[in-house]
Design an enzyme around this catalytic site. Structure first.
Site, PDB file in Angstrom:
ATOM      1  N   GLY A   4      -4.214 -29.340 -11.279  1.00 34.11           N
ATOM      2  CA  GLY A   4      -2.988 -29.921 -10.725  1.00 34.11           C
ATOM      3  C   GLY A   4      -1.755 -29.295 -11.345  1.00 34.11           C
ATOM      4  N   SER A   5      -0.751 -30.139 -11.577  1.00 35.83           N
ATOM      5  CA  SER A   5       0.560 -29.629 -12.013  1.00 35.83           C
ATOM      6  C   SER A   5       0.553 -29.014 -13.407  1.00 35.83           C
ATOM      7  CB  SER A   5       1.590 -30.767 -11.957  1.00 35.83           C
ATOM      8  OG  SER A   5       1.786 -31.184 -10.615  1.00 35.83           O
TER       9      SER A   5
END
Length: 690
Positions: free
Chosen positions: A407-408
Site C-alpha cells: 500500500g502507501s
C-alpha cells in the site's frame, strides 16, 4: 727315580719357561699336557721350526746330573736319532704369554642364531595357517555357511544410539532462548527371550509411567526385521524425566533399558517462539531456526556396539567385543535478538492486535546501522515447549511468511527514486486533483483535493496522495520504478536466516497492464513481506545504503567453545546520502504535519520519520477483504538508530489508526532501552500547500 734338574745342551741357551722333563721308570717320559695353541710353539725346543718338528719328532731325553766342560756327560736316551741333528743358531725369542683357553662351545639351545631361525620358522608357519584359514573361509565356505556365521555374529551384538547434545539458541547477550536439559530415553531389545514371554505384562507396567498407550508399547516390543536383520534396539520414549527413568530401572523389566538423553527446554515459552521453532522426538528441528540450522545445532550422534549373552543373560559380556563411538556435541547459535526488546515488542503487539481484532500481526525492530534484527514478533504467538497444542497457522513467523500489498508505505520508494533521478526536489510542488483514471480504473485520494490544487512534496507524503504519487511515478517510467523496487530489496528474499522466507512479487515492465501505472506506484500490484519493507526503510535510514537484515550474530563451537562471527551482511547503494536525508525530512511531515496520516506514531522527545500503508493480504494468490494496515518509521529522524515496521490484518482501519500507535510504544521503549539521547532539534515546519 726322577731327576730334579738338567744340564744345558750344547749350542743353545737356557729357556726359563721350558718345563722340566721327567724321567720315570727307567727313562720313559710321562705324556706332556698341552693346550691347543701351545703345541705348535713348543713342539721343537731345540729351535727348529714347526714344520720340521712335524716331519722329525724329537727323541725323548732323560735328565742327568750336570756336566762340566772337562767331562761332558750325555743324558741316557731310550733311542738314538737316526741322523745327527743340525741345529742352526737362532736368535733369542722374546718371552710370550700363554694364550687363553677357548671356552667350551655353549649348549645348542643357547645359540642366538638357532633361536632366531626357530622363531622365524614358527612365525611363518602361523601366518601360513592364518592365510589358509582365510582362503577356506572365503573360498571353500558356502554362501549359506557364511550367512550363518554373520547371523550368529549379529545376534551377539547389540547397538545403542548415543544422542549428541544439541546446541543452544542464545540472544545477543548470551541469555538462553532454547537449550537442552538432561533427560533419559527408554528403549527395548525385542530379541530378549524373557521379554517375549510376557510382552503385554511389561507394556502394562510401562504405560502409566511413559504416558503411552499399552497397545502402542506392545507393538514396539514385537520382534521385527529391518533389511534382513532382527532389530535389537527400538525407542519406546525419549525426553523422559530422570525420576521416571529411575523408577523404570528399579523395576528391572527384562529387555527394557534406559540411557542418557536430553529434552529441549524453552525458558521463555512463547518468547520469540515463532522465530525459534521447535524440535521433534528425535531432537531434529521441525520449524523455525531449529529447522533452518538443524545440522549445525544437532551435532553427530554416537553409537555403542557390544556383545551380549544368549538367552536369559541378554546383558553385555564382561571383556566381550565392544566398540564405542563418542557423540560430537552440536554448536550453539547466538542471535541478534535482544530478549528485553523482543519481550516488550511482543507484549505491545499482542495488546494492539487484540484491541483491533487482528487475525495476524507482525513487528520487526532493526538496527539501522548494522542491519541486525533486535526483535521479530508474530501474533498469535505460541508456547514452543508444547507446539502440538497449536495449529500450524498459529506457529508461522508473520514478518517473513505473510505477503501483502504494502500500500502507501511503498510511496516512499517512488519519492526517493524521483529525488535520486533529479525529477523532483524537496521544495518542488505538484498540481493535482481529487482523482485520476488509468486503464479504465479510477484512483482517488483519501484526502481529496479540488482539481488544480498545488501541493508540496512533504504535503503529498503527509496526506498520502495517490494522485500525486501516480503523477511522479509516470515521470519515472515503469523501467525506473522496477529498477528501484529491486534496489530497495523487493521481489527477493532478504536471507535474514528464517526458513521458508517468502520472496514477494514484482510486476515486470513488460507485464504492466493499462492500470498498472496507477496501481504500482501506490503499492498495489506489488507484494512484499514485512521484513522486506523494514530492510528497504533501513536503506533510507542508513544514508541510502541497503544492509541485508540478519538474525545470526555468531556460532559457538560445542567442542571447544570457540566463537565464530557470522558472515558480514551484503550491502549495496540505493540513494545518495544527501537524497536519503532529504527524503527522511519529507517523511517527518507524515508524523508532524497537521492532518498527516501518521500522527499517532509520534514519540515524545524524538523526531520520527515514517509512512503509513494500507494494502491487502494475499492468501493462495487471492486478496482478502481485510486491510493489511502498517506503519514503518525510524528515529531519531535526523540520525536514525532504529527502524520499526508494524503490520496488522484487520477488518477496518488504516495504518495510521491501527499500526502507528503500536509503533510509537515500541520505538519509545527501544530508544530508552539503548539510552539514545532525545533529538537536539525540533522538526521543521511543513507546508501542505505553497
Amino acid at each position: 727315580m726322577a731327576e730334579r734338574g738338567r744340564l744345558p745342551r750344547s749350542g743353545r741357551t737356557t729357556d726359563p719357561f721350558r718345563p722340566a722333563l721327567q724321567v720315570l721308570d727307567g727313562g720313559d717320559t710321562a705324556p706332556r699336557a698341552r693346550g691347543r695353541n701351545q703345541g705348535a710353539r713348543e713342539a721343537d725346543e731345540d729351535g727348529t721350526d714347526a714344520r720340521r718338528s712335524q716331519r722329525e719328532p724329537a727323541a725323548p731325553r732323560t735328565k742327568s746330573a750336570p756336566r762340566t766342560k772337562k767331562e761332558p756327560e750325555a743324558a741316557p736316551r731310550r733311542r738314538q736319532p737316526t741322523r745327527p741333528e743340525k741345529r742352526p743358531e737362532r736368535k733369542p725369542e722374546k718371552a710370550r704369554r700363554p694364550e687363553k683357553r677357548v671356552p667350551a662351545e655353549p649348549p645348542k639351545l643357547a645359540n642366538s642364531t638357532r633361536r632366531l631361525r626357530l622363531g622365524t620358522v614358527l612365525a611363518l608357519s602361523l601366518f601360513v595357517m592364518i592365510g589358509v584359514r582365510l582362503v577356506v573361509l572365503q573360498v571353500a565356505t558356502s554362501p549359506d555357511e557364511a550367512a550363518s556365521l554373520l547371523e550368529l555374529r549379529e545376534r551377539r551384538l547389540s547397538t545403542v544410539e548415543l544422542p549428541a547434545p544439541r546446541g543452544s539458541i542464545l540472544d545477543r547477550s548470551g541469555a538462553v532462548l532454547a537449550h537442552s536439559v538432561e533427560a533419559r530415553y527408554v528403549y527395548v531389545d525385542p530379541e530378549n527371550a524373557n521379554l517375549q514371554k510376557d510382552v503385554p505384562g511389561t507394556a502394562a507396567k510401562l504405560a502409566p509411567l511413559l504416558r503411552i498407550q499399552q497397545s502402542k508399547l506392545i507393538e514396539l516390543m514385537q520382534r521385527k526385521q529391518s533389511l534382513g536383520r532382527w532389530l535389537k534396539f527400538r525407542y519406546l520414549a525419549r525426553g523422559v524425566d530422570v525420576a521416571v527413568a529411575d523408577k523404570i530401572e528399579a523395576m528391572r523389566l527384562p529387555g527394557i533399558y534406559t540411557h542418557t538423553d536430553e529434552r529441549r527446554d524453552v525458558p521463555g515459552k512463547d518468547l520469540a517462539a515463532n522465530l525459534i521453532g521447535f524440535t521433534g522426538d528425535d531432537h531434529h528441528g521441525l520449524e523455525g531456526l531449529e529447522a533452518r540450522y538443524d545440522e549445525l545445532l544437532h551435532g553427530t550422534d554416537g553409537k555403542r556396539v557390544f556383545e551380549v549373552g544368549k538367552g536369559s543373560l541378554g546383558a553385555p559380556i564382561p571383556g566381550g567385543y565392544e566398540r564405542y563411538t563418542a557423540a560430537q556435541p552440536g554448536n550453539s547459535l547466538q542471535l541478534t535478538i535482544d530478549r528485553y526488546v523482543q519481550y516488550e515488542v511482543q507484549r505491545i503487539l499482542d495488546a494492539q492486535a487484540e484491541k483491533n481484532k487482528a487475525t495476524v500481526a507482525g513487528a520487526v525492530v532493526l538496527d539501522a546501522r548494522t542491519g541486525e534484527v533486535l526483535a521479530q514478533a508474530s501474533y498469535p504467538a505460541y508456547n514452543a515447549a508444547k507446539p502440538e497444542a497449536y495449529d500450524a497457522q498459529e506457529r508461522i513467523d508473520v514478518p517473513t511468511s505473510v505477503v501483502t500489498d504494502p500500500g502507501s508505505s511503498h510511496k516512499a520508494f517512488i519519492f526517493g527514486a524521483a529525488l535520486q533521478e533529479g525529477l523532483i526536489k524537496p521544495d518542488s510542488t505538484l498540481t493535482i486533483g481529487p482523482a485520476l483514471e488509468r486503464g479504465g480504473e479510477a484512483f482517488k485520494d483519501t484526502h481529496p483535493q479540488p482539481k488544480g490544487t498545488e501541493m508540496t512534496m512533504p504535503g503529498l507524503l503527509a496526506y498520502s496522495s495517490n494522485v500525486g504519487t501516480i503523477l511522479i511515478g509516470e515521470k519515472l517510467g515503469k523501467e525506473k520504478i522496477y529498477e528501484y523496487q529491486q534496489k530497495f530489496g523487493l521481489g527477493q528474499a532478504t536471507g535474514e536466516g528464517m526458513p521458508g522466507e517468502a520472496e514477494g512479487m514484482l510486476l515486470k515492465p513488460e507485464d504492466w497492464s493499462g492500470s498498472a501505472p496507477g496501481s504500482v506506484p501506490i503499492g498495489h500490484s506489488v507484494s512484499a513481506t514485512l521484513i522486506q519493507m523494514a530492510a528497504a526503510y533501513g536503506a533510507i535510514a542508513n544514508d541510502g545504503t541497503y544492509i541485508q537484515p540478519h538474525l545470526i550474530k555468531s556460532t559457538i563451537s560445542g567442542a571447544d567453545g570457540k566463537v565464530t562471527p557470522a558472515a558480514e551482511p551484503k550491502t549495496h547503494k540505493v540513494l545518495e546520502p544527501a537524497v536519503a536525508s532529504q527524503l527522511r525530512t519529507m517523511m517527518e511531515a507524515v508524523v508532524d504535519a497537521k492532518g498527516g496520516t501518521g500522527g499517532a506514531a509520534a514519540v515524545t522527545g524524538y523526531r520520527v520519520a515514517g509512512k503509513t500503508g494500507t494494502g491487502k493480504m494475499l492468501i493462495d494468490g487471492q486478496y482478502t477483504s481485510h486491510n493489511a494496515s502498517s506503519f514503518i518509521g525510524m528515529a531519531p529522524a535526523e540520525d536514525p538508530r532504529y527502524v520499526i515496521a508494524v503490520s496488522m490484518d484487520v477488518a477496518t482501519g488504516g495504518g495510521g489508526d491501527v499500526a502507528a500507535p503500536a509503533f510509537s510504544e515500541m520505538m519509545s521503549y527501544t530508544l530508552l532501552h539503548y539510552f539514545v539521547p532525545p533529538s537536539g532539534t525540533k522538526p521543521p515546519t511543513f507546508k501542505i500547500h505553497p
